[in-house]
Enzyme design. Sequence first.
Site, PDB file in Angstrom:
ATOM      1  N   THR A  26       0.822  -1.211   0.000  1.00  0.00           N
ATOM      2  CA  THR A  26       0.000   0.000   0.000  1.00  0.00           C
ATOM      3  C   THR A  26       0.858   1.264   0.000  1.00  0.00           C
ATOM      4  OG1 THR A  26      -1.763  -1.145   1.194  1.00  0.00           O
ATOM      5  CG2 THR A  26      -1.794   1.246   1.236  1.00  0.00           C
ATOM      6  N   VAL A  27       1.850   1.318   0.899  1.00  0.00           N
ATOM      7  CA  VAL A  27       2.682   2.521   0.993  1.00  0.00           C
ATOM      8  C   VAL A  27       3.654   2.609  -0.170  1.00  0.00           C
ATOM      9  CG1 VAL A  27       4.372   3.763   2.389  1.00  0.00           C
ATOM     10  CG2 VAL A  27       2.462   2.585   3.502  1.00  0.00           C
ATOM     11  N   GLU A 139      10.835  10.375   9.027  1.00  0.00           N
ATOM     12  CA  GLU A 139       9.648  11.164   9.344  1.00  0.00           C
ATOM     13  C   GLU A 139       8.379  10.313   9.380  1.00  0.00           C
ATOM     14  OE1 GLU A 139       7.971  13.870  10.876  1.00  0.00           O
ATOM     15  OE2 GLU A 139       9.511  14.965   9.765  1.00  0.00           O
ATOM     16  N   VAL A 142       6.593   8.075  12.535  1.00  0.00           N
ATOM     17  CA  VAL A 142       5.895   8.526  13.744  1.00  0.00           C
ATOM     18  C   VAL A 142       4.441   8.889  13.473  1.00  0.00           C
ATOM     19  CG1 VAL A 142       5.886  10.198  15.643  1.00  0.00           C
ATOM     20  CG2 VAL A 142       8.051   9.293  14.793  1.00  0.00           C
ATOM     21  N   ILE A 146       2.209  14.258   9.486  1.00  0.00           N
ATOM     22  CA  ILE A 146       2.554  15.349  10.403  1.00  0.00           C
ATOM     23  C   ILE A 146       4.082  15.448  10.487  1.00  0.00           C
ATOM     24  CG2 ILE A 146       2.299  16.267  12.733  1.00  0.00           C
ATOM     25  CD1 ILE A 146      -0.185  14.525  13.036  1.00  0.00           C
ATOM     26  N   GLY A 196     -10.824   0.466   7.803  1.00  0.00           N
ATOM     27  CA  GLY A 196      -9.408   0.372   7.493  1.00  0.00           C
ATOM     28  C   GLY A 196      -8.504   1.108   8.457  1.00  0.00           C
ATOM     29  N   ASP A 210       2.243   0.295  19.760  1.00  0.00           N
ATOM     30  CA  ASP A 210       2.522   1.143  18.603  1.00  0.00           C
ATOM     31  C   ASP A 210       2.848   2.560  19.056  1.00  0.00           C
ATOM     32  OD1 ASP A 210       1.980   1.733  15.467  1.00  0.00           O
ATOM     33  OD2 ASP A 210       1.030   3.292  16.677  1.00  0.00           O
ATOM     34  N   LYS A 214       6.493   5.013  18.923  1.00  0.00           N
ATOM     35  CA  LYS A 214       6.515   6.377  18.392  1.00  0.00           C
ATOM     36  C   LYS A 214       6.982   7.373  19.450  1.00  0.00           C
ATOM     37  CE  LYS A 214       2.780   5.364  15.134  1.00  0.00           C
ATOM     38  NZ  LYS A 214       1.345   5.557  14.824  1.00  0.00           N
ATOM     39  N   GLY A 311      -2.506   5.807   7.269  1.00  0.00           N
ATOM     40  CA  GLY A 311      -3.021   5.700   5.909  1.00  0.00           C
ATOM     41  C   GLY A 311      -1.887   5.609   4.916  1.00  0.00           C
TER      42      GLY A 311
END
Length: 443
Positions: A26-27, A139, A142, A146, A196, A210, A214, A311
Amino acid sequence: MGVCGLRYRRSVALVDVPVALLGYGTVGSAVDRLLREQAADIERATGHRLRVVRALVRDAKGARHGDAPLTADFAEIRDDPEVAVVAEVMGGLDPAGNYVLELLRAGKPVVTANKQLVARRGAELFAAAAASGVQLRFEASVCAAIPVIKVLREALVVSNVHRVLGIVNGTTNFVLTEMERGASYDEALAEAQRLGFAEADPTEDVSGRDAAAKMAILATVAFGCRVTPDDVACEGLERVQPEDVAAAREMDMVVRLVGAATLTDGQVDVRVRPALVDRRHPLASVEGAFNAVMLQGDAIREITLEGPGAGGLETASAVVADLIAVVGTTGTGFLQNDACWRELPRLPEGEVSSPFYVRVQVADRPGVLALVALRLAAQGISIARLVQHQAERNATLHIVTHEAPAGRLRDALAEIDALQETREQASALPVISDRGVAELGWR
């Protein structure tokens, strides 16, 4: 025509930058698509043409084919002299960790979205990057879109940031927001999975692990000292009950899973746990799958960054931004080094101070509230607010205390649990508010 009639003309040659991807799910596919669709904007802004020349997958023959050439052989990427930068978007610690290490040792800069990898093997990876004189950027590891790492490492490098508060997990924030609206925990989680926002196995999210990874990264960067997930006191949503959510609403607060990293008198404390947040606090308005990070420091007072924290497209946008940053700063040495430059001791857990919310179920008899208040008072803890709910022969006390050390509260709750009148183990959550007791009406 430029300022004062001067004519400007661009004559810089376009630089071709071959990019490789570790992973094309997906990414990864979103990164490839963004680089192609936004190529003109990237070229106009940077003078570079970034294009994916190879993507690593487990099975190149059986994989879903996009526009990038696929390979199942990592060596084809590592040993290709044309590959200028690599984005790791496959996730997991193994084999991603060893792949990234080999790439850095081979002199290739790496961008990663892998929070567990950065949090657990950051020291080793940055040492390899420094030895080879290349960059490791992270980046997307996290809060996806953002840019909090960039802000901490570049804009606030001399701001002496001493506190980081964050809602850094979209799944848990969505679940808690839905519970505020009347859904049960199971209903809220099922809806998050349907949309999702949550994996089929949501354990990593709802357990807080998780968010802990972070917050370890954010504390490492903010304070310049190594913090790993094992250093983070972590509690997930396991003990949050609908009655906690209802009591929070009655007291003009909301329940959020909050990560907090604090530097106090040269000691570091990092923790993730549910908290009651005053509705006037910036984090209270963060709803659904959104994330927010508050940075507090001597030179900045307070900065809040908010946006989508998960996402594929959002994460891909952060990866692309890091890719552009790498090619834009190659040779400068900036951000080439590890964020850590000192060792700091950990603040003993019992010394962490906060107002607390306490829920305790007791027998509905005269004098029981006094017994509870006496146990708190014996530890120097005073009650700021009390809400009491009746249920047959029992009563549930929802108590907000004035600020107190966590160790003293723990001792008081142990004594409360030992009372004959106590019906179930007391539960405690920190309270986050910028307002004082008088302003809140807690007298």
